[in-house]
Design an enzyme around this catalytic site. Structure first.
Site, PDB file in Angstrom:
ATOM      1  N   LYS A 235       0.844  -1.198   0.000  1.00  0.00           N
ATOM      2  CA  LYS A 235       0.000   0.000   0.000  1.00  0.00           C
ATOM      3  C   LYS A 235       0.880   1.249   0.000  1.00  0.00           C
ATOM      4  O   LYS A 235       1.893   1.299   0.711  1.00  0.00           O
ATOM      5  CB  LYS A 235      -0.897  -0.024   1.246  1.00  0.00           C
ATOM      6  CG  LYS A 235      -1.894   1.135   1.326  1.00  0.00           C
ATOM      7  CD  LYS A 235      -2.768   0.994   2.575  1.00  0.00           C
ATOM      8  CE  LYS A 235      -3.848   2.058   2.658  1.00  0.00           C
ATOM      9  NZ  LYS A 235      -4.726   1.901   3.823  1.00  0.00           N
TER      10      LYS A 235
ATOM     11  N   SER B  55      -9.733   1.836   3.016  1.00  0.00           N
ATOM     12  CA  SER B  55      -8.899   2.627   2.149  1.00  0.00           C
ATOM     13  C   SER B  55      -7.850   1.810   1.380  1.00  0.00           C
ATOM     14  O   SER B  55      -7.302   2.308   0.405  1.00  0.00           O
ATOM     15  CB  SER B  55      -8.173   3.699   2.972  1.00  0.00           C
ATOM     16  OG  SER B  55      -7.281   3.088   3.890  1.00  0.00           O
TER      17      SER B  55
ATOM     18  N   SER C   7      -9.729  -0.529   7.288  1.00  0.00           N
ATOM     19  CA  SER C   7      -9.211  -0.447   5.918  1.00  0.00           C
ATOM     20  C   SER C   7      -8.476  -1.660   5.380  1.00  0.00           C
ATOM     21  O   SER C   7      -8.163  -1.707   4.192  1.00  0.00           O
ATOM     22  CB  SER C   7      -8.307   0.764   5.783  1.00  0.00           C
ATOM     23  OG  SER C   7      -9.105   1.911   5.684  1.00  0.00           O
TER      24      SER C   7
HETATM   25  N1  GLN Z   1     -13.011   4.463   6.519  1.00  0.00           N
HETATM   26  C1  GLN Z   1     -12.309   4.785   7.713  1.00  0.00           C
HETATM   27  C2  GLN Z   1     -11.850   6.223   7.659  1.00  0.00           C
HETATM   28  O1  GLN Z   1     -12.006   6.828   6.652  1.00  0.00           O
HETATM   29  C3  GLN Z   1     -11.167   3.854   7.949  1.00  0.00           C
HETATM   30  C4  GLN Z   1      -9.983   4.124   7.129  1.00  0.00           C
HETATM   31  C5  GLN Z   1      -8.800   3.298   7.496  1.00  0.00           C
HETATM   32  O2  GLN Z   1      -8.904   2.276   8.175  1.00  0.00           O
HETATM   33  N2  GLN Z   1      -7.656   3.754   7.043  1.00  0.00           N
HETATM   34  O3  GLN Z   1     -11.335   6.730   8.598  1.00  0.00           O
END
Ligand code: GLN
Length: 489
Positions: free
Chosen positions: A79, A154, A178
């Site tokens: 990532k 994400s 995420s």
């Molecule tokens: N969707 C969540 C956020 O936007 C989690 C994102 C993540 O785990 N990086 O904060």
């Protein structure tokens, strides 16, 4: 014959070890597939093809010399929130365009030391803020099961890279789901470890008290192989725990007979969950029961406050963490005559809309007069959530829930309304608030053919419980063996 890019990590590794496959051939197969299909999926932001082939050649030579490393010759995607030495690391943001870290994240370093091959860097919501990968400054990533649908976020690039046959496994990051959400939406397995299990050194910070690096792959065995290498104390991250890392691999295959599984009633609200998802999770629970687990209904009474507490804490920490992007030390800079104008222009143009929204809200919730009302309250709720789990794990070994209320949504349906997008995280953020490990495993498909993920939650530092459960489940089910239809870009 199964195409090389459809092998699971463990299948490919077995072939490498048996001399039936070379790391160069396996790597080349992924690179070819990336060339053919990634224009349609857009999982990758950077493909490190020359480096990957060089690493693959070295892996084959090492194997020929008799070297035995746990991931020798296994091609993996990283990532783009995770620092890679000399390789552009954007975190999905324009503000980090052109940024080349001078060091590797510890997780990456450990994978490379274990013989893994880096195929490249994969897409994400800008600064990991989002649930669909629609917030990347570099364009969306598409779900290999249906290109009209999101891959989750994400770590959408990490999910799509595995599901699309573009890597044997990937690293993602999980601040509030995420790793697990893309795992669920892409029909693969995904493991978020306990907070403190994997070093965050070199992980670009979003919400530092919540962030963890996790692994994604087709099977529980695959994600375990990657976790085994990454886990453990790192002197460069004081929040990584000085705890021995169990031999997770040795526990694959252990019986789950007699294990107690909690089903929290707050996570099974009939009209809030897509009926096919509910059906698939219930069938998954029955399957675990047939394997000898005992099912008990439990309550996690503070569940309804998790989402609000999570978003306040995550945004507060983000507003502080993102203050460092001033155009001076990292990435892009827009020069103006005046210093303040330079800051304004760099940050104004470098950050996307969702990131700005969060910096604003986070600054507000941390400011004098509001701190106690928002941030302080959210921290108090966090303690209550942690206590809910502590109490539950006094009587159960693991907890089973859906990963998300729905399968992968179409593009635009959640991103147009931030609240809609935040609601997708309703079942996943609690694990981050409590610091406990969570896993997503494929457990079915909806009527449109989109994958469904089942979430397993364990007590802190008890990753092995989830590994045993998930692996046992995959010995008697075949959801993890399904592959999307080939895509022709
Ligand atoms: N969707 C969540 C956020 O936007 C989690 C994102 C993540 O785990 N990086 O904060």
């Amino acid at each position: 014959m199964t195409h090389l890019t459809e092998l699971s990590l463990s299948e490919g590794l077995a072939k490498l070890n048996a001399g039936e496959l070379s790391a160069v051939d396996w790597t080349q197969a992924y690179l070819d597939r990336i060339t053919q299909t990634d224009p349609a999926i857009h999982a990758y932001l950077t493909v490190t093809d020359t480096l990957a082939l060089e690493q693959a050649r070295q892996a084959d030579e090492a194997r020929a010399r008799g070297e035995q490393l746990p991931l020798l010759g296994v091609p993996i995607a990283i990532k783009d929130a995770i620092s890679t030495k000399g390789i552009e690391t954007t975190c999905g943001s324009k503000i980090l365009a052109g940024y080349r870290p001078v060091f590797n994240a510890t997780a990456v370093e450990r994978l490379l030391q274990a013989g893994a091959i880096m195929l490249g860097k994969v897409n994400l919501d800008e600064f990991a803020m989002g649930s669909t990968t629609e917030n990347s400054a570099y364009g969306v990533t598409r779900n290999p099961w249906n290109l009209e649908h999101v891959p989750g976020g994400s770590s959408g690039g990490s999910g799509a890279a595995v599901a699309g046959g573009l890597a044997a496994a990937s690293l993602g990051t999980d601040t509030g789901g995420s790793v697990r959400l893309p795992g669920s939406f892409c029909g693969i397995s995904a493991l978020k470890p306990s907070y403190g299990r994997v070093s965050r050194f070199g992980l670009i910070a979003y919400g530092s008290s919540l962030d963890q690096i996790g692994s994604l792959g087709w099977t529980v065995e695959d994600v375990t192989r990657v976790m085994q290498v990454m886990a453990g104390h790192d002197p460069k991250d004081s929040t990584s725990m000085r705890l021995d890392v169990p031999d997770y691999l040795a526990q694959l295959g252990d019986s789950i007979r007699g294990m107690k599984l909690g089903i929290p009633k707050e996570y099974f609200i009939e009209d809030a969950i897509q009926p096919e998802v509910l059906r698939a999770i219930r069938a998954g629970i029955t399957q675990l029961e047939q394997l000898g687990a005992e099912i008990v209904e439990i309550s996690l009474p503070h569940t309804e406050y998790c989402l609000s507490a999570y978003y306040i804490i995550a945004m507060s920490e983000a507003s502080s963490n993102l203050a460092r992007y001033d155009g001076i030390r990292f990435g892009a800079k827009i020069n103006k005559d005046d210093m303040w104008d330079s800051y304004r222009a760099t940050r104004g143009q470098g950050f996307g809309e969702e990131v700005k929204r969060r910096i604003l809200i986070g600054t507000y919730t941390l400011s004098a007069g509001y701190y106690d009302a928002y941030y302080g309250k959210a921290q108090a709720v966090r303690t209550l959530v942690k206590q809910d789990f502590d109490r539950a794990f006094e009587s159960v070994d693991a907890i089973v829930t859906p990963v998300a209320p729905t399968t992968a949504n179409r593009f635009g349906s959640a991103s147009s309304d931030p609240m809609q997008m935040y609601l997708m995280d309703v079942f996943s953020v609690s694990a981050n608030l409590a610091g406990i490990p969570g896993m997503s495993i494929p457990c079915g498909f909806d009527d449109a053919g989109l994958p469904i993920g089942m979430q397993l939650l364990g007590a802190q530092f008890k990753e092995e419980t989830l590994i045993k459960l998930g692996h046992a489940y995959q010995q008697v089910t075949d959801w993890h063996t399904h592959r999307p239809k080939p895509i022709h870009a």
